[in-house]
Design a protein around this motif. Structure first.
Motif, short mmCIF file in Angstrom:
data_model
loop_
_atom_site.label_atom_id
_atom_site.label_comp_id
_atom_site.label_asym_id
_atom_site.label_seq_id
_atom_site.Cartn_x
_atom_site.Cartn_y
_atom_site.Cartn_z
N ALA A 1 0.82 -1.21 0.00
CA ALA A 1 0.00 0.00 0.00
C ALA A 1 0.85 1.26 0.00
O ALA A 1 0.60 2.20 -0.76
CB ALA A 1 -0.94 -0.01 1.19
N GLN A 2 1.87 1.28 0.83
CA GLN A 2 2.71 2.49 0.95
C GLN A 2 3.49 2.76 -0.34
O GLN A 2 3.58 3.90 -0.80
CB GLN A 2 3.67 2.34 2.13
N LYS A 3 4.07 1.73 -0.92
CA LYS A 3 4.90 1.90 -2.11
C LYS A 3 4.10 2.34 -3.33
O LYS A 3 4.62 2.98 -4.25
CB LYS A 3 5.63 0.59 -2.43
N THR A 4 2.81 2.01 -3.37
CA THR A 4 1.98 2.35 -4.53
C THR A 4 1.06 3.53 -4.26
O THR A 4 0.12 3.77 -5.04
CB THR A 4 1.12 1.13 -4.94
N GLU A 5 1.31 4.25 -3.16
CA GLU A 5 0.49 5.41 -2.78
C GLU A 5 -0.97 5.03 -2.57
O GLU A 5 -1.88 5.79 -2.86
CB GLU A 5 0.60 6.53 -3.83
N GLY A 6 -1.14 3.81 -2.04
CA GLY A 6 -2.48 3.34 -1.73
C GLY A 6 -2.78 3.51 -0.24
O GLY A 6 -2.37 4.48 0.37
N LYS A 7 -3.48 2.52 0.32
CA LYS A 7 -3.87 2.61 1.72
C LYS A 7 -4.00 1.20 2.27
O LYS A 7 -4.53 0.31 1.59
CB LYS A 7 -5.21 3.35 1.86
N TYR A 8 -3.54 0.99 3.51
CA TYR A 8 -3.74 -0.29 4.18
C TYR A 8 -4.89 -0.16 5.17
O TYR A 8 -4.95 0.79 5.96
CB TYR A 8 -2.49 -0.75 4.93
N ILE A 9 -5.79 -1.14 5.14
CA ILE A 9 -6.94 -1.16 6.05
C ILE A 9 -6.99 -2.53 6.71
O ILE A 9 -7.02 -3.56 6.01
CB ILE A 9 -8.26 -0.91 5.29
N LYS A 10 -6.99 -2.55 8.02
CA LYS A 10 -7.16 -3.82 8.73
C LYS A 10 -8.65 -4.07 8.96
O LYS A 10 -9.36 -3.20 9.45
CB LYS A 10 -6.42 -3.80 10.07
N TYR A 11 -9.09 -5.26 8.60
CA TYR A 11 -10.52 -5.58 8.72
C TYR A 11 -10.96 -5.55 10.18
O TYR A 11 -10.34 -6.14 11.06
CB TYR A 11 -10.80 -6.97 8.14
N THR A 12 -12.04 -4.82 10.43
CA THR A 12 -12.69 -4.85 11.74
C THR A 12 -14.17 -5.20 11.55
O THR A 12 -14.65 -6.20 12.05
CB THR A 12 -12.56 -3.49 12.47
N THR A 13 -14.87 -4.35 10.80
CA THR A 13 -16.27 -4.62 10.46
C THR A 13 -16.47 -4.32 8.98
O THR A 13 -15.71 -3.52 8.40
CB THR A 13 -17.24 -3.74 11.28
#
Length: 261
Positions: free
Chosen positions: A193-205
């Motif tokens: 995510a960081q290298k591609t200018e994206g975003k990391y999201i950890k699943y919660t709901t």
């Protein structure tokens, strides 16, 4: 015969939407996604997230891919959300013919599929982060070159869970006979995510995941501008009308000829 040949003359103008964002939703369907460290299971949680997500993606063009050791397109690019929803319902663990987990191939296949289409290219990757390819760094470089942003969604827990195989009715074991525990690999997903200018999201709901994705994609929303297309206008209707009139005249002439007193 003339009507069936499709005669056209004159120009007509039509407006059509100009898409500036194309999205590939990529879902890990390997056996590890059947783990139940998040309820009801990892893959079922992804399906719930996607059902919540697509309601917020009106105005985007979306495709759906599933991957294990290889990635396969389940639904081509479309703005038909009902079609996407249908294919989401049909995702299941171990559904593909090549078992394993190859995140690099999934990203590469998505990039190759989106590359011919103009506009923003966004990839939404749902996985537990386990990768058996060893080619993550190479594929990240390719994604950066193609200007494809990757949103990674980590599905699972760092504590992990056992993997139950419905076919063998046993828990999965490695080559040494030890029971496998599948854990979430956040480090790999954060790096992608960081290298591609994206975003990391950890699943919660499901609602949290979908809202975070929609917020991030807001700047890549479909342009409200319209493209003006020029097309030749179909004129087969006029030929059919003339043919119909000639057939009526023929019937009238025949009736006068045969039934004249």
């Amino acid at each position: 015969i003339i009507a069936s040949s499709g005669p056209q003359w004159g120009i007509e103008y039509q407006e059509k939407p100009h898409y500036s964002a194309n999205i590939a939703i990529v879902v890990d369907t390997s056996l590890s996604m059947s783990a139940k460290d998040i309820k009801p299971s990892r893959l079922q949680s992804v399906q719930l997230s996607l059902k919540s997500l697509i309601d917020g993606l009106q105005g985007y063009r979306i495709s759906l891919l599933a991957f294990e050791d290889k990635a396969y397109i389940q639904c081509p690019l479309t703005d038909d959300l009902d079609a996407i929803s249908y294919f989401i319902d049909n995702l299941s663990p171990n559904m593909l013919p090549y078992p394993g987990t190859n995140i690099a191939d999934a990203i590469e296949t998505s990039i190759e599929y989106l590359s011919p289409y103009p506009g923003e290219k966004d990839i939404i990757l749902f996985t537990d982060g386990e990768d058996h390819s060893g080619k993550i760094d190479d594929i990240i470089s390719n994604a950066v070159k193609e200007k494809a942003r990757i949103i990674t969604v980590g599905v699972g827990t760092t504590q992990g869970d056992l993997i139950y195989d419905e076919e063998t009715k046993e828990y999965k074991k490695d080559s040494s006979g030890k029971t496998v525990i599948s854990k979430l690999d956040e480090e790999t997903l954060i790096k992608i995510a960081q290298k591609t200018e994206g975003k990391y999201i950890k699943y919660t709901t499901p609602e949290f995941v979908s809202s975070e994705i929609v917020k991030f994609l807001a700047k890549a929303k479909m342009s409200t501008e319209k493209e003006r297309a020029e097309n030749y206008k179909n004129r087969y209707q006029y030929v059919l009308i003339i043919s119909f009139l000639l057939i009526l005249i023929e019937f009238i002439i025949m009736e006068d000829y045969y039934y004249k007193p």
